[in-house]
Design a protein around this motif. Structure first.
Motif, PDB file in Angstrom:
ATOM      1  N   GLU A 117       0.825  -1.208   0.000  1.00 30.04           N
ATOM      2  CA  GLU A 117       0.000   0.000   0.000  1.00 30.04           C
ATOM      3  C   GLU A 117       0.861   1.260   0.000  1.00 30.04           C
ATOM      4  O   GLU A 117       0.539   2.247  -0.672  1.00 30.04           O
ATOM      5  N   GLU A 118       1.977   1.218   0.726  1.00 27.98           N
ATOM      6  CA  GLU A 118       2.866   2.378   0.823  1.00 27.98           C
ATOM      7  C   GLU A 118       3.846   2.470  -0.338  1.00 27.98           C
ATOM      8  O   GLU A 118       4.606   3.442  -0.428  1.00 27.98           O
ATOM      9  N   ASP A 120       6.538   0.807  -0.742  1.00 30.01           N
ATOM     10  CA  ASP A 120       7.830   0.906  -0.060  1.00 30.01           C
ATOM     11  C   ASP A 120       8.986   0.648  -1.034  1.00 30.01           C
ATOM     12  O   ASP A 120       8.982  -0.331  -1.787  1.00 30.01           O
TER      13      ASP A 120
END
Length: 630
Positions: A117-118, A120
């Motif tokens: 979701e981030e 990363d």
């Protein structure tokens, strides 16, 4: 009216004198002749705390990849009684807050969904990580999850060279735990789940720390990528304690999905019969067992306990996650049978590998620790409350093909709104709760909150039930649940009290379940009704002569407390005691029938009730056993 300064001084001076005298401390070194207060010296557990030792958040891949967007912070806030908006947008709140919680996210690629979701950068630096990221962002989380499942099945960690990812996500979890831990009011115990699943068979353990963040951060959780052998987990735990000076224990769960592996009689890797060292280590590292949760009840099975009319409760017995079940697997899957086999091991080895207490917990993957039949948010986010057929029909097991083509699928409507861990302790702190788990002074409930206490000794009598110092007398003259009694020529005596959940149903009965090993090495069990409600009689066979009845209206999803009793207690002496035989005793408390969660759902959403689950159930509690050793 104004007072003159002289009058004010005249009024205040005498008062000041009195106040000064009242606050004067006694001379140093003086001691009262009489010590009145009786309580400073009392240190036995005097409160029961209810909580969940097994909750998953979005940091578990099998939760976060299936729509759960709530992390540990939301899980703790919900457990503490706050209103939280669920991942499906539904405001949710507990009727009563929990006293403690363990966020037990799966160690295998911990925090993968939030990392996706981030977006990363460390995840995207991995070819595999970028693949699962891009699939998820493209609206294909099922394909990404399949990739992850294949990696776990092959035990090849696709992020093996990105250990910083796991450490950073673990540190987020420990940070949330420390932030929400409020000694005396709410306890956030640090933990994770080691998810050993050989061939899809459940050997999972929740690992629970006594410690705070600075100690827990010195390690990275062991995962099934590292090993699927419980002995390797115990070695990892021993290394942790030696390295940081902390304390840790493990809680196995769902032997009913292990296809005969959870309570086997041989070691996992070498398949050698247990020796004393193995037995002692297992009892040391795994002092309690999660006997009831959403994936079925694991106390006993009707084929193992044919004389127990309450044995067929929330039964999951069609298979594991990887294959259908054979009947000869059942004796190695259920708690009561394991406790009996533990007596045989004790006799042979001098140590009992299955000397465990019993707790319940949820294993919910929604971040919402719900156990009320009328407030059940389901196993997974896709099955949160709604009229959508997936609420009932979602598969929990049976995705993988059985080698012989058998259908062993278990669907969500067969899931249980269970359970809770009840812990006897003196204070609501990490140390006190963990210590109670370690000494097994705990009991399981299927989701409600009855208060149950039991003591066993050799000198109790029936008049002790009415003592004003009941608990103090019990601790001074016997042992509580989870304790041991040693050789005697006198039969053990028991004191049992049970009080209904104040917001729940009346009680049907209290039972003592005994297991023992005879002189020929055979195990036996027997159930004794020791207290029953509504002035019913207990027959010569030690069983209630009549059933308690059933007030449930399935169409209205209601019941009444016009049957049963709010409080039951019993004094009991084993009538068939043989001081030469190893034995155990545990208490089972049954409530009167109440509507099952599927009945509440059918009423609220206007659905048809599933036909192959009951409209009503009898919630129950199981205490940790008390063992007798010659």
């Amino acid at each position: 009216m104004k007072l003159s300064s002289r009058l004010l001084i005249a009024i205040c001076m005498p008062l000041a004198g009195v106040m000064t005298m009242a606050q004067d401390a006694p001379p140093q070194g003086s001691k009262p002749d009489v010590e009145y207060a009786p309580y400073p010296e009392l240190n036995f557990p005097n409160r029961v705390f209810f909580g969940d030792t097994h909750l998953h958040t979005s940091y578990s891949t099998d939760a976060g990849m299936f729509g759960n967007t709530l992390g540990p912070d939301a899980a703790y806030r919900f457990a503490k009684g706050e209103t939280v908006t669920s991942s499906t947008g539904v405001p949710a709140r507990l009727h009563r807050p929990l006293d403690f919680l363990v966020v037990a996210d799966h160690a295998e690629n911990l925090g993968l969904a939030p990392l996706i979701e981030e977006s990363d950068k460390r995840l995207l630096a991995s070819e595999w990580g970028k693949q699962v990221h891009d699939l998820t962002k493209a609206g294909k989380p099922d394909e990404a999850y399949t990739m992850w499942g294949a990696a776990v099945g092959e035990r090849e960690n696709p992020l093996d060279n990105s250990e910083g990812l796991m450490a950073s996500m673990w540190q987020r979890i420990t940070k949330a735990a420390d932030a929400h831990n409020n000694p005396g009011l709410f306890t956030a115990l640090i933990g994770f789940e080691w998810t050993s699943s050989p061939d899809g068979n459940n050997l999972h353990r929740v690992v629970v720390f006594r410690d705070d963040k600075p100690r827990a951060d010195q390690i990275i959780p062991l995962s099934a990528y590292d090993s699927e052998d419980p002995e390797d987990l115990w070695r990892w735990m021993a290394n942790y304690e030696e390295k940081v000076g902390g304390r840790v224990l493990a809680i196995p769960h769902n032997g009913n999905l292990s296809n005969g592996l959870m309570f086997d009689s041989v070691t996992f890797t070498d398949e050698k019969p247990f020796d004393r060292d193995y037995a002692e280590r297992r009892a040391r590292w795994e002092p309690v067992y999660e006997v009831t949760q959403i994936k079925g009840d694991g106390e006993t099975h009707p084929l193992l306990s044919p004389n127990d009319e309450f044995a067929d409760f929330e039964t999951w017995d069609r298979g594991s996650f990887g294959a259908a079940k054979e009947k000869d697997m059942l004796p190695r899957e259920y708690a009561r049978e394991a406790l009996k086999q533990g007596l045989a091991h004790q006799k042979k080895l001098g140590a009992n590998p299955y000397q465990f207490g019993m707790i319940g917990s949820t294993d919910s993957h929604t971040s919402l620790a719900t156990t009320g039949e009328d407030n059940f948010f389901g196993k997974a986010t896709v099955a949160e409350p709604s009229a959508d057929p997936v609420r009932f029909e979602e598969k929990i097991t049976g995705y993988l093909p059985d080698p012989e083509g058998r259908d062993y699928a278990i669907r969500h409507y067969e899931g249980s709104a269970s359970g809770l861990a009840a812990v006897w302790a003196r204070e609501n702190t990490r140390e006190a709760l963990w210590d109670a788990l370690a000494r097994r002074e705990v009991y399981a409930t299927t989701g409600t909150r009855p208060i149950v206490r039991v003591f066993a000794g050799f000198n109790f009598n029936e008049k002790d039930l009415g003592r004003s110092d009941f608990a103090r007398h019990g601790y001074e003259n016997g042992v509580p649940m989870g304790g041991e009694l040693r050789g005697s020529d006198r039969a053990p005596t028991f004191l049992v009290r049970a009080l209904r959940d104040p917001d729940g149903a009346n009680l049907d009965r209290i039972q003592i379940i005994k297991g023992w090993l005879d002189s020929e090495g055979k195990t036996h069990e027997r159930i004794y009704d020791v207290a029953v409600s509504d002035d019913r009689k207990i027959g010569a066979d030690a069983r209630a002569e009549k059933k308690v009845g059933n007030t449930v209206d399935p169409n209205a999803a209601t019941y009444t407390n016009t049957i049963g009793d709010p409080f039951l207690q019993a004094y009991w002496k084993d009538p068939e005691f043989d001081g030469r035989q190893n034995a155990f005793y545990y208490v089972r408390v049954l409530e009167i029938p109440t509507p099952r969660w599927t009945t509440y759902d059918a009423k609220y959403f206007g659905l048809k009730r599933p036909k192959d689950v009951p409209a009503s159930i009898q919630e129950r509690a199981y205490t940790s056993p008390i063992w007798y050793n010659p």
